[in-house]
Design a protein around this motif. Structure first.
Motif, short mmCIF file in Angstrom:
data_model
loop_
_atom_site.label_atom_id
_atom_site.label_comp_id
_atom_site.label_asym_id
_atom_site.label_seq_id
_atom_site.Cartn_x
_atom_site.Cartn_y
_atom_site.Cartn_z
N UNK A 162 0.76 -1.16 -0.18
CA UNK A 162 -0.37 -0.30 -0.10
C UNK A 162 0.60 1.41 0.17
N UNK A 163 1.85 1.27 0.68
CA UNK A 163 2.55 2.17 0.94
C UNK A 163 3.28 2.75 -0.43
N UNK A 164 4.28 2.08 -0.95
CA UNK A 164 4.89 1.50 -3.02
C UNK A 164 2.93 2.28 -3.28
N UNK A 165 1.68 1.75 -3.21
CA UNK A 165 0.96 1.94 -4.38
C UNK A 165 0.62 3.48 -4.54
N UNK A 166 0.72 4.31 -2.56
CA UNK A 166 0.63 5.77 -2.91
C UNK A 166 1.14 6.53 -3.11
N UNK A 193 -7.05 13.24 -11.44
CA UNK A 193 -8.47 12.69 -10.87
C UNK A 193 -8.55 11.80 -11.69
N UNK A 194 -8.20 11.17 -12.59
CA UNK A 194 -8.93 10.33 -13.00
C UNK A 194 -9.52 8.60 -12.24
N UNK A 195 -7.89 8.68 -10.35
CA UNK A 195 -7.81 8.28 -10.19
C UNK A 195 -8.36 8.15 -8.56
N UNK A 225 -19.29 1.76 -11.43
CA UNK A 225 -18.30 1.71 -12.11
C UNK A 225 -16.78 1.41 -11.41
N UNK A 226 -16.13 1.16 -11.00
CA UNK A 226 -14.70 0.73 -10.11
C UNK A 226 -14.28 2.22 -10.35
N UNK A 227 -14.92 3.35 -12.16
CA UNK A 227 -13.87 4.02 -12.06
C UNK A 227 -13.96 4.93 -10.97
N UNK A 228 -15.31 5.23 -10.75
CA UNK A 228 -16.49 6.38 -10.84
C UNK A 228 -15.91 5.88 -8.48
N UNK A 229 -15.42 5.13 -8.21
CA UNK A 229 -15.50 5.32 -6.79
C UNK A 229 -16.76 4.51 -6.32
N UNK A 230 -17.86 4.30 -6.70
CA UNK A 230 -19.02 4.20 -5.89
C UNK A 230 -20.35 5.19 -5.56
N UNK A 283 -10.44 9.60 -6.52
CA UNK A 283 -11.34 9.27 -5.50
C UNK A 283 -11.10 7.22 -5.29
N UNK A 284 -10.51 6.78 -5.79
CA UNK A 284 -10.27 5.19 -5.48
C UNK A 284 -9.02 4.59 -4.48
N UNK A 285 -9.46 4.33 -4.17
CA UNK A 285 -7.86 3.31 -2.67
C UNK A 285 -6.80 3.68 -3.81
N UNK A 286 -5.63 3.68 -3.16
CA UNK A 286 -4.80 3.57 -3.71
C UNK A 286 -4.38 2.54 -4.68
N UNK A 287 -4.64 1.42 -4.48
CA UNK A 287 -3.89 0.28 -4.69
C UNK A 287 -4.85 -0.34 -5.94
N UNK A 288 -5.59 0.61 -6.25
CA UNK A 288 -7.32 0.86 -6.91
C UNK A 288 -8.10 0.11 -6.46
N UNK A 289 -9.16 0.52 -7.01
CA UNK A 289 -10.54 0.50 -6.60
C UNK A 289 -11.02 -0.91 -6.45
N UNK A 290 -10.52 -1.92 -7.88
CA UNK A 290 -11.00 -3.85 -7.78
C UNK A 290 -10.00 -4.63 -6.66
N UNK A 291 -9.19 -3.93 -6.78
CA UNK A 291 -7.99 -4.61 -6.40
C UNK A 291 -8.09 -4.69 -4.00
N UNK A 292 -8.81 -3.45 -4.12
CA UNK A 292 -8.81 -3.40 -2.39
C UNK A 292 -10.62 -3.88 -1.70
#
Length: 456
Positions: free
Chosen positions: A242-246, A252-254, A451-456, A256-265
């Motif tokens: 997670x620290x590496x992903x941060x 602006x595209x990501x 849609x994962x990209x919109x963050x829920x 609103x998603x978790x740093x590791x990606x919405x689907x992975x999180x």
């Protein structure tokens, strides 16, 4: 003076600096080992402070001996000990002895009665009898050091009925593919032998259940000669990942998603909540859930499967009862300890600071919040005592929204919906792991549909 008078040699004068005469070295008072300090009663504990890391000593290995993992600090009678090296100053401040690796940690012991009920009074850990060679160090704490190791395999014998040819001449040792890669957790002192043996008994009990391999790091057994736990090697932790992903550039595209990606999180959250449900169904309270104690196994599909490790703080209770005879936690985890445990550790609190199913749920909630923002929600604290004060408030979301990654945990979005029940400040209002597992499925399904990209 005549010419025959012998000359007397006059030494050259040397000027000395105008300083006071050197003083003889003064012996500084030695600081007694932390584990030797008797624990004070709850009523006499000083105020809580946050914790820092205690460096462990390098293992001393004789030149003519194979490398084997070092040992872990002792736990004398009537004293508390912790498996984390990071909680030392917090422990000194509250006089409940120290803790384990990376950030702060809290420790609880298996009560004799509950362990006997779950594991049997004459229970013995699963034994590991193979030979292995230690390689580099993977990590360390106050109680143990973990090493990468290679299991020794008998040399391959050449087939005598085939002619020898230079490229295929018989080898003198085993091939790399025939060697099993291990992680060996070795105690860092003689006093830690019982702690690791207790952990090995708990792992033996847990791995007797069919679903253990899905949720726990592979347990090969206990090496009685070295008092070491032998595990499967999984070098990547959720904390490191997670620290590496941060550090990925913010967009602006990501945002609103978790740093590791919405689907992975979402996948990690479902798997870890399912793993905690498994532990609680067996009567096991983990007691030390944090990103450093979640390892990520790479799958052939390219994904990552989270696995729980480090059960040195765990205890087994019967059925759904919490057990009144379980020892109190012996150290604090500033970022991951639930507010009721921090309150119980306060000097004037009459409550017993015992890790429970509810405190496990809160700790996993903060762990998943860490995976969403790539750091502690209290990372904005300037000093350790300020961080501890934040944690005692029991509002990790509020502090996470003051940091650089605030957009990832905004109110009403998927991460907040998924974790709010688990991060309720009051334990009685907190979701059980079964309720949390059912609730997150709905959140994830809604997240996918939107849609994962919109963050829920």
């Amino acid at each position: 003076m005549t010419e025959n008078t012998p000359r007397v040699a006059v030494p050259k004068q040397r000027w000395l600096p105008l300083t006071s005469a050197p003083r003889s070295p003064v012996a500084l008072p030695t600081r007694p080992a932390l584990a030797e300090r008797p624990a004070l009663p709850v009523s006499q504990r000083p105020p809580l402070t946050a914790s820092k890391t205690l460096p462990a000593e390098d293992p001393a290995v004789r030149a003519n001996q194979p490398l084997t993992p070092p040992s872990t600090p002792p736990k004398p009678e009537n004293t508390r000990a912790s498996a984390s090296a990071d909680a030392v100053e917090a422990i000194e401040a509250i006089d409940v002895n120290p803790g384990a690796k990376s950030s702060d940690v809290h420790r609880s012991s298996v009560s004799q009665a509950s362990t006997q009920e779950a594991l049997g009074s004459d229970a013995a850990p699963k034994l590991y009898t193979e030979k292995y060679q230690l390689q580099e160090e993977l990590g360390r704490g106050a109680w143990s050091t973990v090493y990468l190791a290679i299991e020794n395999v008998e040399p391959l014998k050449p087939r005598t009925n085939l002619p020898l040819t230079p490229p295929t001449s018989p080898t003198t040792g085993a091939t790399a593919s025939s060697k099993k890669v291990l992680a060996v957790k070795k105690p860092s002192s003689r006093q830690a032998h019982k702690i690791l043996e207790k952990e090995a008994k708990i792992l033996t009990y847990l791995t007797s259940h069919a679903d253990a391999s899905t949720h726990l790091v592979l347990f090969h057994g206990f090496d009685t000669a070295q008092h070491s736990i032998v595990l499967g090697a999984v070098p990547l932790s959720l904390e490191t990942h997670a620290k590496a992903a941060s550090r990925t550039p913010f967009s602006t595209k990501t945002m609103f998603d978790p740093v590791v990606g919405a689907e992975e999180w979402a996948g990690l959250a479902e798997a870890l909540i399912g793993g905690l449900a498994f532990l609680h169904s067996t009567g096991c309270v983990h007691g030390d859930i944090k990103p450093a104690n979640v390892l990520l196994r790479s799958e052939s599909s390219g994904g990552l499967s989270p696995l729980y490790c480090d059960f040195s703080s765990s205890h087994i209770v019967s059925g759904t009862g919490e057990g009144e005879d379980v020892e109190e936690v012996s150290a604090v985890t500033t970022e991951y300890l639930s507010p009721e445990l921090l309150e119980a550790l306060s000097p004037r609190s009459p409550a017993r600071a015992v890790a429970t199913y509810a405190s496990d749920v809160f700790a996993l909630g903060v762990t998943l919040l860490f995976a969403a923002i790539g750091d502690s929600p209290y990372a904005g604290a300037r000093i350790a005592s300020q961080k501890l004060g934040m944690a005692k408030e029991g509002l990790p979301f509020e502090f996470a929204r003051r940091g650089e990654q605030a957009s990832r945990v905004m109110k009403g979005r998927a991460v907040e919906k998924a974790l709010s029940g688990a991060l309720a400040k009051e334990a009685v209002k907190r979701a059980t792991v079964a309720e949390w597992r059912d609730g997150i499925r709905e959140v994830v399904e809604s997240w996918k549909e939107g849609g994962w990209a919109r963050g829920g």
